[in-house]
Scaffold this motif. Structure first.
Motif, PDB file in Angstrom:
ATOM      1  N   ILE A 146       0.885  -1.165   0.058  1.00 48.36           N
ATOM      2  CA  ILE A 146       0.126   0.027  -0.023  1.00 48.36           C
ATOM      3  C   ILE A 146       0.949   1.237   0.142  1.00 48.36           C
ATOM      4  O   ILE A 146       1.970   1.340   0.301  1.00 48.36           O
ATOM      5  N   ASP A 147       0.210   2.308  -0.174  1.00 53.60           N
ATOM      6  CA  ASP A 147       0.961   3.623  -0.124  1.00 53.60           C
ATOM      7  C   ASP A 147       0.991   3.944   1.480  1.00 53.60           C
ATOM      8  O   ASP A 147       0.210   4.361   2.061  1.00 53.60           O
ATOM      9  N   VAL A 148       2.287   3.817   2.046  1.00 49.39           N
ATOM     10  CA  VAL A 148       2.575   3.741   3.474  1.00 49.39           C
ATOM     11  C   VAL A 148       2.451   4.911   3.896  1.00 49.39           C
ATOM     12  O   VAL A 148       1.625   5.316   5.192  1.00 49.39           O
ATOM     13  N   ARG A 149       2.935   6.324   3.487  1.00 50.33           N
ATOM     14  CA  ARG A 149       2.592   7.402   3.952  1.00 50.33           C
ATOM     15  C   ARG A 149       1.322   8.038   3.804  1.00 50.33           C
ATOM     16  O   ARG A 149       0.841   8.722   4.778  1.00 50.33           O
ATOM     17  N   MET A 150       0.406   7.531   3.030  1.00 45.97           N
ATOM     18  CA  MET A 150      -1.126   7.931   2.866  1.00 45.97           C
ATOM     19  C   MET A 150      -1.707   7.257   3.969  1.00 45.97           C
ATOM     20  O   MET A 150      -2.740   7.735   4.604  1.00 45.97           O
ATOM     21  N   LEU A 151      -1.413   6.033   4.329  1.00 45.55           N
ATOM     22  CA  LEU A 151      -2.265   5.355   5.551  1.00 45.55           C
ATOM     23  C   LEU A 151      -1.608   5.718   6.826  1.00 45.55           C
ATOM     24  O   LEU A 151      -2.651   6.273   7.582  1.00 45.55           O
ATOM     25  N   ILE A 152      -0.475   6.336   6.804  1.00 35.60           N
ATOM     26  CA  ILE A 152      -0.170   7.045   8.120  1.00 35.60           C
ATOM     27  C   ILE A 152      -0.881   8.331   8.125  1.00 35.60           C
ATOM     28  O   ILE A 152      -1.525   8.864   9.247  1.00 35.60           O
ATOM     29  N   ALA A 153      -0.834   9.093   7.214  1.00 32.72           N
ATOM     30  CA  ALA A 153      -1.908  10.591   7.117  1.00 32.72           C
ATOM     31  C   ALA A 153      -3.357  10.070   7.219  1.00 32.72           C
ATOM     32  O   ALA A 153      -4.047  10.994   7.994  1.00 32.72           O
ATOM     33  N   THR A 154      -3.822   8.920   6.851  1.00 33.13           N
ATOM     34  CA  THR A 154      -5.235   8.799   7.303  1.00 33.13           C
ATOM     35  C   THR A 154      -5.327   8.500   8.682  1.00 33.13           C
ATOM     36  O   THR A 154      -6.456   8.955   9.330  1.00 33.13           O
ATOM     37  N   ILE A 155      -4.444   7.521   9.254  1.00 30.21           N
ATOM     38  CA  ILE A 155      -4.568   7.500  10.796  1.00 30.21           C
ATOM     39  C   ILE A 155      -4.349   8.647  11.430  1.00 30.21           C
ATOM     40  O   ILE A 155      -5.353   8.826  12.517  1.00 30.21           O
ATOM     41  N   MET A 156      -3.429   9.388  11.337  1.00 31.12           N
ATOM     42  CA  MET A 156      -3.103  10.567  12.147  1.00 31.12           C
ATOM     43  C   MET A 156      -4.073  11.582  11.789  1.00 31.12           C
ATOM     44  O   MET A 156      -4.711  12.222  12.829  1.00 31.12           O
ATOM     45  N   GLY A 157      -4.622  11.666  10.713  1.00 23.59           N
ATOM     46  CA  GLY A 157      -5.522  12.802  10.260  1.00 23.59           C
ATOM     47  C   GLY A 157      -7.036  12.566  10.839  1.00 23.59           C
ATOM     48  O   GLY A 157      -7.679  13.385  11.176  1.00 23.59           O
ATOM     49  N   THR A 158      -7.125  11.131  11.174  1.00 20.75           N
ATOM     50  CA  THR A 158      -8.756  10.699  11.704  1.00 20.75           C
ATOM     51  C   THR A 158      -8.599  11.087  13.127  1.00 20.75           C
ATOM     52  O   THR A 158      -9.517  11.661  13.606  1.00 20.75           O
ATOM     53  N   ILE A 159      -7.427  10.929  13.728  1.00 25.59           N
ATOM     54  CA  ILE A 159      -7.287  11.094  15.267  1.00 25.59           C
ATOM     55  C   ILE A 159      -7.299  12.694  15.330  1.00 25.59           C
ATOM     56  O   ILE A 159      -7.819  13.208  16.172  1.00 25.59           O
ATOM     57  N   ASN A 160      -6.648  13.144  14.568  1.00 24.94           N
ATOM     58  CA  ASN A 160      -6.592  14.942  14.629  1.00 24.94           C
ATOM     59  C   ASN A 160      -8.251  15.362  14.557  1.00 24.94           C
ATOM     60  O   ASN A 160      -8.641  16.097  15.212  1.00 24.94           O
ATOM     61  N   ALA A 161      -8.776  14.824  13.699  1.00 23.96           N
ATOM     62  CA  ALA A 161     -10.108  15.309  13.267  1.00 23.96           C
ATOM     63  C   ALA A 161     -11.136  14.931  14.408  1.00 23.96           C
ATOM     64  O   ALA A 161     -11.939  15.989  14.527  1.00 23.96           O
ATOM     65  N   VAL A 162     -11.125  13.866  14.944  1.00 25.78           N
ATOM     66  CA  VAL A 162     -11.642  13.643  16.376  1.00 25.78           C
ATOM     67  C   VAL A 162     -11.401  14.613  17.399  1.00 25.78           C
ATOM     68  O   VAL A 162     -12.220  14.994  18.039  1.00 25.78           O
ATOM     69  N   ALA A 163      -9.958  14.732  17.392  1.00 26.14           N
ATOM     70  CA  ALA A 163      -9.643  15.810  18.516  1.00 26.14           C
ATOM     71  C   ALA A 163     -10.091  17.206  18.339  1.00 26.14           C
ATOM     72  O   ALA A 163     -10.287  17.848  19.447  1.00 26.14           O
ATOM     73  N   THR A 164     -10.215  17.528  17.361  1.00 22.75           N
ATOM     74  CA  THR A 164     -10.321  19.033  16.965  1.00 22.75           C
ATOM     75  C   THR A 164     -11.700  19.403  16.371  1.00 22.75           C
ATOM     76  O   THR A 164     -12.280  20.469  16.559  1.00 22.75           O
ATOM     77  N   SER A 165     -12.459  18.359  16.055  1.00 19.90           N
ATOM     78  CA  SER A 165     -13.819  18.683  15.526  1.00 19.90           C
ATOM     79  C   SER A 165     -14.647  17.313  16.009  1.00 19.90           C
ATOM     80  O   SER A 165     -15.303  16.746  15.187  1.00 19.90           O
ATOM     81  N   SER A 166     -14.965  17.265  17.256  1.00 27.38           N
ATOM     82  CA  SER A 166     -15.514  16.099  17.740  1.00 27.38           C
ATOM     83  C   SER A 166     -16.951  16.019  17.553  1.00 27.38           C
ATOM     84  O   SER A 166     -17.625  15.206  17.485  1.00 27.38           O
ATOM     85  N   TYR A 167     -17.600  17.352  17.462  1.00 28.10           N
ATOM     86  CA  TYR A 167     -18.897  17.485  17.147  1.00 28.10           C
ATOM     87  C   TYR A 167     -19.385  16.497  15.891  1.00 28.10           C
ATOM     88  O   TYR A 167     -20.609  16.164  15.774  1.00 28.10           O
ATOM     89  N   LYS A 168     -18.497  16.286  14.850  1.00 32.08           N
ATOM     90  CA  LYS A 168     -18.769  15.332  13.946  1.00 32.08           C
ATOM     91  C   LYS A 168     -19.125  13.980  14.512  1.00 32.08           C
ATOM     92  O   LYS A 168     -19.887  13.256  13.668  1.00 32.08           O
ATOM     93  N   ILE A 169     -18.596  13.569  15.832  1.00 33.36           N
ATOM     94  CA  ILE A 169     -18.996  12.341  16.086  1.00 33.36           C
ATOM     95  C   ILE A 169     -20.159  12.334  17.027  1.00 33.36           C
ATOM     96  O   ILE A 169     -20.862  11.552  17.322  1.00 33.36           O
TER      97      ILE A 169
END
Length: 206
Positions: A146-169
């Protein structure tokens, strides 16, 4: 020992105030008062408010680096290593999501390019450890290619999105990331989601 305690008190007070007031909103005078210190101590130990901020970030990055290295050096299967990384990272970010939110906001401002560059460089080694875990899984056939750096960006981006925009959850629910109970539930959901995501995504298809 007293000097070390006072230095630690300044860092603890600064992190609390940065979280509550933002980088610009928290003054060195307020930090000194909260820590039971004086302005001269802040200047002596850190040089400036930016120095205090950078020290907090350096400690957080170094602490996580030590955790990553411990996980990386274990004899666990690569999938288990990656799942542990996800759990540790998500837990660290969400346990102090207000500071993380402030940090993301401040580092995005155009007047802080040097601060952003310094922190980005400090985080680089941590990224490489995570990348090596995934690369090793691909090399030994445990993971599909797979595209390793895209996967890392996906993981970290999801964590960041939940931490900074939890209203979406939390929208339409009574969950609140600012309460201990709500944060615990949201963190558990985030970790479960990411673990399931990477297992399905990385497992080679037969």
């Amino acid at each position: 020992m007293e000097k070390a305690d006072k230095r630690g008190a300044i860092l603890e007070a600064a992190e609390k105030l940065f979280s509550e007031l933002g980088y610009e909103g928290a003054s060195t005078r307020q930090i000194a008062k909260e820590a039971g210190a004086n302005m001269a101590m802040i200047n002596y130990y850190f040089g400036s408010k930016e120095g205090v901020f950078m020290e907090i970030m350096s400690q957080r990055i170094q602490d996580f680096k030590e955790q990553l290295n411990i996980i990386s050096k274990t004899d666990l299967p690569v999938m288990e290593k990656l799942l542990q990384v996800i759990e540790r990272y998500a837990s660290r970010i969400l346990c102090n999501h207000t500071f993380h939110k402030m940090m993301q906001r401040e580092l995005s401002l155009p007047q802080r390019p040097e601060m952003f560059s310094n922190i980005k460089n400090a985080m680089k080694d941590n990224m490489l450890v995570i990348e090596s875990i995934i690369d090793n899984g691909i090399s030994d056939g445990s993971f599909r290619k797979i595209d390793v750096r895209m996967l890392i960006a996906t993981i970290m981006g999801t964590i960041n999105a939940v931490a900074t925009s939890s209203y979406k959850i939390t929208l339409g629910t009574d969950l609140d990331i600012n309460t201990t109970k709500g944060r615990k539930i949201i963190t558990a959901r985030l970790i479960t989601h990411l673990k399931e995501l990477v297992i399905i995504y990385l497992t080679p298809q037969k």
